[in-house]
Scaffold this motif. Structure first.
Motif, PDB file in Angstrom:
ATOM      1  N   LYS A  76     -63.691  22.896  31.071  1.00 51.23           N
ATOM      2  CA  LYS A  76     -63.197  22.242  30.041  1.00 51.23           C
ATOM      3  C   LYS A  76     -62.774  20.751  30.111  1.00 51.23           C
ATOM      4  O   LYS A  76     -62.979  19.671  29.582  1.00 51.23           O
ATOM      5  CB  LYS A  76     -62.397  23.060  29.339  1.00 51.23           C
ATOM      6  CG  LYS A  76     -60.942  23.462  29.913  1.00 51.23           C
ATOM      7  CD  LYS A  76     -60.040  24.472  29.135  1.00 51.23           C
ATOM      8  CE  LYS A  76     -59.067  25.098  29.628  1.00 51.23           C
ATOM      9  NZ  LYS A  76     -59.557  26.155  30.457  1.00 51.23           N
ATOM     10  N   ALA A  77     -61.881  20.608  31.358  1.00 51.01           N
ATOM     11  CA  ALA A  77     -61.421  19.380  31.744  1.00 51.01           C
ATOM     12  C   ALA A  77     -62.600  18.259  32.123  1.00 51.01           C
ATOM     13  O   ALA A  77     -62.747  17.041  31.683  1.00 51.01           O
ATOM     14  CB  ALA A  77     -60.597  19.406  32.912  1.00 51.01           C
ATOM     15  N   ARG A  78     -63.583  18.658  32.773  1.00 54.32           N
ATOM     16  CA  ARG A  78     -64.797  18.071  33.124  1.00 54.32           C
ATOM     17  C   ARG A  78     -65.509  17.758  32.003  1.00 54.32           C
ATOM     18  O   ARG A  78     -65.922  16.556  31.691  1.00 54.32           O
ATOM     19  CB  ARG A  78     -65.480  18.684  34.044  1.00 54.32           C
ATOM     20  CG  ARG A  78     -64.950  18.730  35.322  1.00 54.32           C
ATOM     21  CD  ARG A  78     -65.802  19.640  36.280  1.00 54.32           C
ATOM     22  NE  ARG A  78     -66.536  20.927  36.059  1.00 54.32           N
ATOM     23  CZ  ARG A  78     -67.037  21.657  36.489  1.00 54.32           C
ATOM     24  NH1 ARG A  78     -67.008  21.609  37.917  1.00 54.32           N
ATOM     25  NH2 ARG A  78     -67.457  22.696  36.223  1.00 54.32           N
ATOM     26  N   ASN A  79     -65.636  18.608  30.978  1.00 54.12           N
ATOM     27  CA  ASN A  79     -66.430  18.007  29.492  1.00 54.12           C
ATOM     28  C   ASN A  79     -65.553  17.302  28.997  1.00 54.12           C
ATOM     29  O   ASN A  79     -66.296  16.022  28.510  1.00 54.12           O
ATOM     30  CB  ASN A  79     -66.454  19.420  28.681  1.00 54.12           C
ATOM     31  CG  ASN A  79     -67.390  20.569  29.400  1.00 54.12           C
ATOM     32  OD1 ASN A  79     -68.112  20.280  30.345  1.00 54.12           O
ATOM     33  ND2 ASN A  79     -67.238  21.751  28.719  1.00 54.12           N
ATOM     34  N   LEU A  80     -64.089  17.378  28.751  1.00 56.11           N
ATOM     35  CA  LEU A  80     -63.444  16.377  28.031  1.00 56.11           C
ATOM     36  C   LEU A  80     -63.399  15.067  28.871  1.00 56.11           C
ATOM     37  O   LEU A  80     -63.437  13.869  28.166  1.00 56.11           O
ATOM     38  CB  LEU A  80     -62.069  16.767  28.069  1.00 56.11           C
ATOM     39  CG  LEU A  80     -61.767  17.995  27.237  1.00 56.11           C
ATOM     40  CD1 LEU A  80     -60.518  18.610  27.107  1.00 56.11           C
ATOM     41  CD2 LEU A  80     -62.374  17.801  25.409  1.00 56.11           C
ATOM     42  N   GLY A  81     -63.566  14.934  30.220  1.00 57.21           N
ATOM     43  CA  GLY A  81     -63.889  13.634  30.704  1.00 57.21           C
ATOM     44  C   GLY A  81     -64.985  12.905  30.359  1.00 57.21           C
ATOM     45  O   GLY A  81     -65.146  11.631  30.570  1.00 57.21           O
ATOM     46  N   GLY A  82     -66.089  13.663  29.864  1.00 60.42           N
ATOM     47  CA  GLY A  82     -67.479  13.064  29.611  1.00 60.42           C
ATOM     48  C   GLY A  82     -67.189  12.589  28.091  1.00 60.42           C
ATOM     49  O   GLY A  82     -67.902  11.545  27.603  1.00 60.42           O
TER      50      GLY A  82
END
Length: 170
Positions: A76-82
């Motif tokens: 989820k953090a990696r997705n939100l980074g994008g």
């Protein structure tokens, strides 16, 4: 945060069997209570390849916004980074809530302190703040967490009767 405009979700032409009675519009305070009191919420994000991703999160209400914690390397953090676009959903006996918005990491130390304090008060989940991150020193290895705040764009609330729906626009 500006006060949202509450309105019926459905008009006469597409309402059947939904209510078109303006008296059934739910106040934003009820939606906020839903997020504050639900035992957990579901966070939906979008993977880089466009596939959806949903995971449960604990939510605290701080600085007039829904906030949550996650590990910085989590999906989820990696997705939100994008893309910070996300959806939070929660349910209580009197309301099912869908909140669309943008999640961003909390940049300021004072904001992170308020969120850590809220997690301690609400869930007895204690974070030690060091630098830009939070750590759970109660777990082996003191895993790192980051805090996100969701700025809402719109929300939808559905009553337990299955016939009432409200849209809030921010």
């Amino acid at each position: 945060m500006p006060r949202p405009t509450a309105e019926l979700l459905f008009g006469e032409a597409d309402a059947t069997p939904m209510s078109t009675d303006p008296a059934t519009v739910k106040p934003w305070a009820q939606a906020r209570r839903c997020l504050e009191s639900a035992p957990k919420a579901w966070l939906s994000t979008v993977r880089p390849d466009g596939r959806p991703h949903a995971m449960p999160v604990l939510v605290v209400w701080v600085d007039d916004a829904a906030c949550f914690a996650t590990r910085p390397a989590s999906r989820k953090a990696r997705n939100l980074g994008g893309s910070g676009h996300c959806v939070l959903t929660a349910a209580t006996p009197d309301l099912d809530l869908v909140l669309e918005g943008v999640a961003a990491r909390v940049p300021d130390a004072a904001g992170r302190r308020r969120i850590a304090d809220a997690f301690a008060a609400e869930y007895q989940w204690h974070f030690a703040l060091r630098g830009d991150a939070a750590y759970d020193d109660g777990l082996p290895g003191s895993p790192e967490y980051v805090f996100y705040r969701v700025t809402p764009a719109r929300a939808f609330g559905y009553g337990p009767d299955g016939l009432t729906a409200t849209r809030w626009r921010f």
